[in-house]
Design an enzyme around this catalytic site. Structure first.
Site, mmCIF file in Angstrom:
data_model
loop_
_atom_site.group_PDB
_atom_site.id
_atom_site.type_symbol
_atom_site.label_atom_id
_atom_site.label_comp_id
_atom_site.label_asym_id
_atom_site.label_seq_id
_atom_site.Cartn_x
_atom_site.Cartn_y
_atom_site.Cartn_z
ATOM 1 C CD GLU A 1 -3.092 0.290 0.026
ATOM 2 O OE1 GLU A 1 -3.183 -0.924 -0.227
ATOM 3 O OE2 GLU A 1 -3.707 1.168 -0.595
HETATM 4 C C1 LIG Z 1 2.234 -9.668 0.369
HETATM 5 C C2 LIG Z 1 2.045 -8.543 -0.587
HETATM 6 C C3 LIG Z 1 0.772 -8.125 -0.927
HETATM 7 C C4 LIG Z 1 0.579 -7.098 -1.837
HETATM 8 N N1 LIG Z 1 -0.703 -6.764 -2.250
HETATM 9 C C5 LIG Z 1 -0.850 -5.949 -3.324
HETATM 10 C C6 LIG Z 1 -2.130 -5.775 -3.935
HETATM 11 O O1 LIG Z 1 -3.146 -6.296 -3.464
HETATM 12 N N2 LIG Z 1 -2.214 -5.014 -5.053
HETATM 13 C C7 LIG Z 1 -1.120 -4.417 -5.609
HETATM 14 O O2 LIG Z 1 -1.261 -3.759 -6.629
HETATM 15 N N3 LIG Z 1 0.105 -4.547 -5.046
HETATM 16 C C8 LIG Z 1 0.271 -5.298 -3.927
HETATM 17 N N4 LIG Z 1 1.509 -5.469 -3.373
HETATM 18 C C9 LIG Z 1 2.630 -4.736 -3.929
HETATM 19 C C10 LIG Z 1 3.151 -3.649 -3.010
HETATM 20 O O3 LIG Z 1 2.211 -2.616 -2.895
HETATM 21 C C11 LIG Z 1 4.513 -3.187 -3.552
HETATM 22 O O4 LIG Z 1 5.416 -4.246 -3.330
HETATM 23 C C12 LIG Z 1 5.004 -1.917 -2.919
HETATM 24 O O5 LIG Z 1 4.195 -0.836 -3.291
HETATM 25 C C13 LIG Z 1 6.445 -1.593 -3.294
HETATM 26 O O6 LIG Z 1 6.692 -1.748 -4.661
HETATM 27 P P1 LIG Z 1 7.945 -2.644 -5.142
HETATM 28 O O7 LIG Z 1 7.882 -3.925 -4.412
HETATM 29 O O8 LIG Z 1 7.962 -2.673 -6.606
HETATM 30 O O9 LIG Z 1 9.220 -1.844 -4.603
HETATM 31 P P2 LIG Z 1 9.981 -0.672 -5.358
HETATM 32 O O10 LIG Z 1 9.007 0.324 -5.881
HETATM 33 O O11 LIG Z 1 10.947 -1.254 -6.317
HETATM 34 O O12 LIG Z 1 10.784 -0.004 -4.162
HETATM 35 C C14 LIG Z 1 12.011 -0.557 -3.636
HETATM 36 C C15 LIG Z 1 12.526 0.395 -2.539
HETATM 37 O O13 LIG Z 1 12.835 1.667 -3.117
HETATM 38 C C16 LIG Z 1 12.136 2.696 -2.428
HETATM 39 N N5 LIG Z 1 11.746 3.732 -3.401
HETATM 40 C C17 LIG Z 1 11.156 3.572 -4.596
HETATM 41 N N6 LIG Z 1 10.935 4.759 -5.170
HETATM 42 C C18 LIG Z 1 11.387 5.696 -4.330
HETATM 43 C C19 LIG Z 1 11.435 7.118 -4.333
HETATM 44 N N7 LIG Z 1 10.931 7.833 -5.351
HETATM 45 N N8 LIG Z 1 11.987 7.757 -3.271
HETATM 46 C C20 LIG Z 1 12.446 7.049 -2.227
HETATM 47 N N9 LIG Z 1 12.430 5.717 -2.156
HETATM 48 C C21 LIG Z 1 11.914 5.039 -3.198
HETATM 49 C C22 LIG Z 1 10.927 2.023 -1.792
HETATM 50 O O14 LIG Z 1 10.466 2.734 -0.649
HETATM 51 C C23 LIG Z 1 11.507 0.659 -1.443
HETATM 52 O O15 LIG Z 1 12.162 0.726 -0.203
HETATM 53 C C24 LIG Z 1 1.709 -6.451 -2.404
HETATM 54 C C25 LIG Z 1 2.995 -6.848 -2.041
HETATM 55 C C26 LIG Z 1 3.171 -7.888 -1.164
HETATM 56 C C27 LIG Z 1 4.580 -8.330 -0.850
#
Ligand SMILES: Cc1cc2nc3c(=O)[nH]c(=O)nc-3n(C[C@H](O)[C@H](O)[C@H](O)COP(=O)(O)OP(=O)(O)OC[C@H]3O[C@@H](n4cnc5c(N)ncnc54)[C@H](O)[C@@H]3O)c2cc1C
Length: 591
Positions: A441
């Site tokens: 989220e």
């Molecule tokens: C169990 C689980 C359930 C989930 N449920 C859903 C769901 O129902 N629907 C859905 O759509 N998604 C869902 N997700 C996805 C979840 O919302 C994302 O994993 C999350 O938003 C982070 O995206 P990412 O994993 O691609 O990390 P990334 O976006 O690759 O981020 C990696 C790191 O970089 C940091 N970062 C990225 N951009 C910036 C920035 N501009 N400035 C500073 N820091 C930054 C982040 O804070 C993080 O620490 C789920 C994930 C899990 C693991």
């Protein structure tokens, strides 16, 4: 493991005594007929029973068994389908829904407390209806009348569930680069093609249908976030008469194996020319999704609160029962081989830290829910103010509740010593389950950026001023009360500290584009500690002078919070104003 007991006394106290919810409900026309104290108490009591008797007992077995996937079919652990049926029969899915389509139209102040019990007893289970709730909100706020009539009644009933499909393998935080395509069809629908990952409840064996809310882009859409649209894509197509028709081209390709919330299915979803319908306006999909997100984000924060409460209930029982060493001030139970560990100052520090964070979070969630209700049901200036408060406080609630949620569950594990590391007691599951709440989220880092950037720097601190004025009003109202001075004076100092930190970041941003990002997480934490201080002072102002044990416990916990936890604000404020130099100076190759 202690049996879960719903903290109804605490909830009633906040609703009726601290926030005087029934006065608010009585003056809002949409709530005056539906919500009152008696109804609220009865609802909370019933959910307390469901949580304790139906959901809590399948929490550990759900973790042990997990969800499974076989040839595109997802199966939830034993007992989940039956528990879900009980949940639906009780009408719980309709609690805060729009009455025009079969909802009960109850306020979020009540809904938030119901959610706490759901999450405390079983986060994995809670995720299925909570996601459905969010999807209903987005459809209700942005969908056409036809979509609302066709989908909402069954979704409120729980017969159909909801899922939120944003994330793609290469796009999580940065949704502007999603690749899922939506192509317009002659009949007014869209053909949706793409892959989504990590979709909570994307498929399961609980509901007859899954209604996906999918972010996708039209072929000619503008690049970036301004080209994203929102589509409703059912797993099974719905006929004109509302009956279920053919299977849509939506399939669950696999489920994830993960650290916690193992009974919640986390699905990779494939859309292969699936039929979908636009929700809201073209290219305004992110804005439509944000409607759902403000509610969802408070809901995720409440997951942190629920896990903390569950961990605390276990820890308190264990600390009374487990005997080790003697009290430093002399034996308390000389007839036993040693004293219960609750006599030791450090164990008390752990238990009180949990209790103080939980009380702060429960009060702040009720406070934010009050603003959500005013934003939804209020009018004119009051509605606008409420929308601004919700925008400001939502990232704080999501990130601070969940960060402190991990703290609380780790502390609860620590109270058990080595037994906290062993599965049998349930404390380690809570640590694993709550960890995701800091990530999904929108990660807590992104929440902090949202708070300091869009919500603060971008408007010169205008939203922050609204919150500061509310705290100041409380301080002014209680300034003459000598008995409350022990809370009001430090709150005044902390409010000024937060104001200074806010002004410093706004100023630094004028010359340093890295300033907000550098300050963001410490700033959100500082905000959270001050907000909890406001909540504990509010609680103390109501409990003050009342002799019952419950009220004395509130005052003593407030004192602990002010003396032992709030001082963290000084270190946080120092980090907030430290600037970005030390973060950006180190050359990338030297990491
Ligand atoms: C169990 C689980 C359930 C989930 N449920 C859903 C769901 O129902 N629907 C859905 O759509 N998604 C869902 N997700 C996805 C979840 O919302 C994302 O994993 C999350 O938003 C982070 O995206 P990412 O994993 O691609 O990390 P990334 O976006 O690759 O981020 C990696 C790191 O970089 C940091 N970062 C990225 N951009 C910036 C920035 N501009 N400035 C500073 N820091 C930054 C982040 O804070 C993080 O620490 C789920 C994930 C899990 C693991």
């Amino acid at each position: 493991m202690a049996d879960y007991k719903a903290p109804l006394r605490e909830m009633n106290f906040l609703l009726h005594e601290v926030f005087e919810a029934d006065k608010l409900w009585a003056r809002l026309p949409a709530l005056a007929e539906t919500a009152d104290r008696e109804t609220a108490d009865a609802i909370l009591e019933e959910m307390g029973k469901l949580a304790a008797n139906t959901l809590d007992p399948i929490n550990r077995s759900g973790d042990e068994e997990g969800c499974s996937w076989n040839d595109g079919v997802v199966t939830t652990p034993k007992g989940f389908p039956e528990a879900y049926a009980t949940f639906c029969e009780g009408g719980w899915g309709a609690l805060v829904g729009n009455p025009e389509f079969g909802g009960m139209g109850m306020p979020k102040m009540l809904g938030a407390q119901v959610e706490e019990m759901l999450n405390a007893s079983n986060i994995s289970f809670a995720l299925y209806p909570v996601l459905t709730n969010g999807a209903c909100l987005a459809i209700d706020a942005h969908g056409s009348q036809e979509l609302k009539e066709k989908y909402l009644p069954n979704m409120y009933a729980g017969t159909w569930s909801g899922a939120m499909d944003l994330t793609e393998p290469h796009a999580g935080t940065d949704l502007g680069i999603i690749r899922t395509k939506a192509e317009p069809q002659e009949d007014g629908s869209y053909s949706i093609t793409g892959s989504k990952i990590f979709i909570t409840g994307g498929d399961q064996d609980l509901s007859e249908n899954v209604i996906h809310l999918v972010l996708a882009k039209l072929p000619d859409a503008p690049k970036g976030p301004k080209g994203i649209s929102l589509f409703l894509v059912p797993k099974i197509l719905v006929n004109e008469d509302g009956s279920l028709g053919e299977r849509n081209a939506v399939n669950c390709g696999s489920i994830e194996h993960k650290m916690g919330i193992k009974a919640s299915s986390t699905c990779a979803m494939n859309f292969d020319g699936a039929k979908g319908w636009l929700v809201g306006e073209l290219n305004k999909g992110l804005a439509a999704m944000f409607t759902m997100m403000n509610y969802e984000r408070l809901g995720v924060g409440i997951q942190g609160l629920g896990a903390s409460e569950r961990s605390y209930q276990n820890a308190i029982e264990y600390a009374r029962d487990r005997v080790q060493s003697r009290s430093p001030s002399g034996a308390k139970q000389p007839e036993k081989a040693a004293d219960p560990i609750i006599v030791h100052p450090d164990v008390r520090r752990m238990l009180l830290t949990q209790k103080a964070y939980i009380g702060g979070a429960r009060a702040l969630s009720t406070y934010v829910a009050k603003w959500l209700d005013l934003a939804k049901y209020g009018e004119g200036e009051e509605k606008q103010q409420a929308e601004a408060m919700v925008a400001l406080l939502t990232p704080v609630a999501k990130a601070f509740f969940t960060d402190r949620g991990l703290d609380c569950t780790v502390i609860g594990q620590q109270v058990f010593g080595g037994h906290g590391y062993i599965r049998e007691w349930g404390q380690e599951q809570l640590v694993r389950d709550v960890r995701i709440t800091q990530i999904y989220e929108g990660t807590n880092g992104i929440q902090a950026l949202d708070l300091i950037g869009r919500k603060t720097v971008a408007n010169g601190g205008a939203l922050f001023e609204l919150f500061a004025a509310d705290v100041q009003q409380f301080i002014d109202d209680n300034a003459g009360n000598a008995e409350l001075a022990e809370f009001i004076q430090p709150l005044t100092v902390e409010l000024q500290r937060l104001k200074d930190a806010t002004a410093a970041v706004i100023e630094a941003t004028k010359t340093d584009p890295n300033a907000p990002g550098a300050a963001s997480v410490d700033y959100l934490d500082l905000f959270g500690y001050v907000a909890y201080a406001y909540m504990w002072a509010k609680i103390a102002s109501v409990a003050n002078g009342k002799d019952e044990d419950f009220y004395r416990s509130q005052i003593k916990t407030a004192r602990f919070y002010f003396a032992r936890l709030l001082p963290k604000s000084q270190a946080l404020a120092a980090s907030v104003v430290a600037g970005s130099d030390t973060l950006m100076d180190l050359e990338e190759e030297l990491f």
